[in-house]
Design a protein around this motif. Structure first.
Motif: not given
Length: 130
Positions: A61-67, A70-74, A84-93, A117-123
């Motif tokens: 996955g390639v995430f870019l930071i939303d200025a 601060g979320d990392r957006v897939l 999800p098409a709009s998957f985001r990882v917020p700061p602190g996670r 770790y943010v749960s995903s199918p990958a292990r």
């Protein structure tokens, strides 16, 4: 004795063939990135290029930071069919925050043992690059 010699000769050739496959995959990756037009195409070229049998990456996955947030957006992914098409990882996670905060590569050998770790199918292991 002859069998051993043949085996010894085959090992370097096998290693050379494996190295040649990896180099060819990296060449295809570089070509795909160079041909990309714009940020979205570059992200797509990166995940598609690294998702090569010769390189051995199954989940990318390639995430870019939303200025603004601060979320990392897939932006692009491979091996994560239900993301999800709009998957985001917020700061602190998420494990990738460490790479962002420290401005260096971060390796986690076993993601399931890390509370961030943010749960995903990958292990397994995770590598995050800022």
């Amino acid at each position: 004795m002859t069998v051993r010699r043949q085996s010894a000769r085959l090992k370097p050739r096998s290693a050379q063939a494996s190295q040649a496959r990896r180099q060819a995959a990296l060449l295809r990756l570089g070509t795909g990135i160079a041909a990309a037009h714009g940020e979205v195409e570059v992200c797509r070229a990166v995940v598609e290029g690294l998702h090569d049998e010769a390189l051995g990456y199954d989940f990318l996955g390639v995430f870019l930071i939303d200025a603004a947030s601060g979320d990392r957006v897939l932006q692009a992914s491979v091996g994560w069919p239900d993301v999800p098409a709009s998957f985001r990882v917020p700061p602190g996670r998420g494990l990738s925050e460490r790479a962002v905060l420290e401005s260096r590569l971060s390796y986690t050998p076993s993601v399931s043992t890390d509370a961030r770790y943010v749960s995903s199918p990958a292990r397994g292991s995770e590598v995050d690059v800022p």
